[in-house]
Scaffold this active site. Sequence first.
Site, PDB file in Angstrom:
ATOM      1  N   TYR A  58       0.815  -1.206   0.000  1.00  0.00           N
ATOM      2  CA  TYR A  58       0.000   0.000   0.000  1.00  0.00           C
ATOM      3  C   TYR A  58       0.852   1.260   0.000  1.00  0.00           C
ATOM      4  O   TYR A  58       0.346   2.348  -0.167  1.00  0.00           O
ATOM      5  CB  TYR A  58      -0.921   0.040   1.217  1.00  0.00           C
ATOM      6  N   ARG A 113       1.335  21.995  10.039  1.00  0.00           N
ATOM      7  CA  ARG A 113       2.411  21.113   9.603  1.00  0.00           C
ATOM      8  C   ARG A 113       3.004  21.521   8.260  1.00  0.00           C
ATOM      9  O   ARG A 113       2.277  21.899   7.341  1.00  0.00           O
ATOM     10  CB  ARG A 113       1.890  19.671   9.493  1.00  0.00           C
ATOM     11  N   ASP A 119       7.705 -18.389  -8.573  1.00  0.00           N
ATOM     12  CA  ASP A 119       8.436 -17.169  -8.225  1.00  0.00           C
ATOM     13  C   ASP A 119       9.067 -17.260  -6.852  1.00  0.00           C
ATOM     14  O   ASP A 119      10.191 -16.799  -6.637  1.00  0.00           O
ATOM     15  CB  ASP A 119       7.483 -15.966  -8.282  1.00  0.00           C
ATOM     16  N   MET A 165      -5.834   6.688   2.420  1.00  0.00           N
ATOM     17  CA  MET A 165      -5.644   7.901   1.639  1.00  0.00           C
ATOM     18  C   MET A 165      -5.070   7.583   0.261  1.00  0.00           C
ATOM     19  O   MET A 165      -4.304   6.639   0.109  1.00  0.00           O
ATOM     20  CB  MET A 165      -4.684   8.860   2.360  1.00  0.00           C
ATOM     21  N   SER A 185       4.301   2.042  12.903  1.00  0.00           N
ATOM     22  CA  SER A 185       3.274   1.592  11.964  1.00  0.00           C
ATOM     23  C   SER A 185       3.044   0.097  12.107  1.00  0.00           C
ATOM     24  O   SER A 185       3.981  -0.694  12.080  1.00  0.00           O
ATOM     25  CB  SER A 185       3.693   1.917  10.525  1.00  0.00           C
TER      26      SER A 185
END
Length: 630
Positions: free
Chosen positions: A80, A311, A600, A243, A172
């Site tokens: 992502y 910011r 793979d 987002m 995260s």
Amino acid sequence: MAARPVSRMLRRALRPSVRSCSSGAPVAQHRPGEELSQGRRQFLREHAAPFSAFLTDSFGRQHSYLRMSLTERCNLRCQYCMPEEGVPLTPKADLLTTEEILTLARLFVKEGIDKIRLTGGEPLIRPDVVDIVARLHQLEGLRTIGITTNGINLARLLPQLQKGGLSAINISLDTLVPAKFEFIARRKGFHKVMEGIHRAIELGYRPVKVNCVVMRGLNDDELLDFVALTKGLPLDVRFIEYMPFDGNKWNFKKMVSYKEMLDTLQQQWPELEKLPGEESSTAKTFRVPGFQGQVSFITSMSDHFCGTCNRLRITADGNLKVCLFGSSEVSLRNHLRAGASEEELLRIIGAAVGRKKRQHAGMFSISQMKNRPMILIELYLMLQDSPPAVPSISSWGPLHVQGLRHRVSFSNQMATLWKGCGVPQALPLAQQRLGSGFSQRHYCSHSDSDTNPKCLSPVSGTSATPSGPLPTSDQLTHVDMEGRAAMVDVGGKPDTERVAVALAMVFLGPVAFQLIQENQLKKGDALVVAQLAGVQAAKLTSQLIPLCHHVALSHVQVQLELDRTHHAVVIRASCRARGPTGVEMEALTSAAVSALTLYDMCKAVSRDIVLGEIKLVSKTGGQRGDFHRT
């Protein structure tokens, strides 16, 4: 300009003598002569000059918070955050040097910036990150130094960073499921992130902020699990709305809004209470009464906070961004290297800040705008480009956390999660014994399938029986009367229940087979990755096969069985839908892509891998009758 040093002096004199932040451990910084009488402090307040004009935009917003990216590189490959095709990294010579980073930081702090957060890429892979923190800590007027990290290197570096002056940590973490973490990040490391969070708690950071980007069909089923962590741990779990950025193929349907998340939490904890926040805070914060930690929501998409934004951002290559979602950038690096004076740099910064818009565009407009991929700006783990509702993911129950329901782990290598934090080890994958007497690993994309309730058990080799010859057409259906390719019109056909099963074989050879059987591949758990690839491929068939109709699948199941005799993996893909057209292509595509994924994953070990026959095993439903291959 003569009044500016006085303004800075007054602002600094009014600041407390302890560097601290609500999100980090206090770091003492006593200076001689800073103790002021109440009367003197009142005098300074009344005569203080206005906030820096260079950092104040045309709407009166005063920017006191700077985020600085130390690198574009990262030791994870999150789907992502990084586009599927990768990102072109800036040549090293064009990135800010350590001295340039400190020069810009010093200039911004002189103008009123009192909080700096270091970001990336992954800032903790920069070799001199500890030195940068320590040198920033020496800047007069800088109250808070924070860092946003993926946590992989945190446990090792945090003691040095804390000694250097680090006062705030954001880590995260988008899932509490080890196998899902590896699927998202394309790397192992779940246990290292957990170790980093635990280390931050041990060293006294209160609270430790955990950033979780919520995406429908991927991790929205884990909301309650994350909140449960705050019961006994001083965490601030921050749920972030998905987002749009370049390369992450943002889809509105994947976004879970703040109100929807809040409703889910309130159903479990009706007593959830809202906490007061600072005016410039980006988060809406809540707490379950009696819990140590808290929960926050970052609502950039559904309820922006542009009106109080304070910011600014500097990218690793030295560009100033006044808005995370804006495409406008100004190169401070070029002006620095051209020998610009402080006054010239301030005029450039002031002009950029002055052009800042009242608010960013709406979510749909943002998704169409050209902007950097997230990894090249500075945040982490903002969005997963995986299927919006994959049964194999969404059906994984939540991890057993403080009394919640159990989740079966797909990997027997992910063991210790939280040491001493009340979270047990992940359950090992069920190992089944076949009649031939060897251990065999099985994977199924739906653990309580109604079509095969034994999908985590040995798959019996029952032979299918034909139910009569398959009616055939005397002409190809995907060409028109003139022989050109054409899509079949199924508009007049009735909707019926359609099921198709396809089979594929991957002959690995003894070396690769043993590594898969023992789950020792360096790339990770090949069976898990191949299983997930098969599920996703089934859902994307109409995008891969030009003349296939889009089918709304109601069920996809991918099973992988190890065949020791032939050193092979047997892949069985089953698809089900109700509609006017069959799902044979979905099942075949699922089996084929799953097989290619195994290739793979193993190609670094052996190039003597053979993809065996890919065939339709059975299909039911439709006007042409059922088919079962013997």
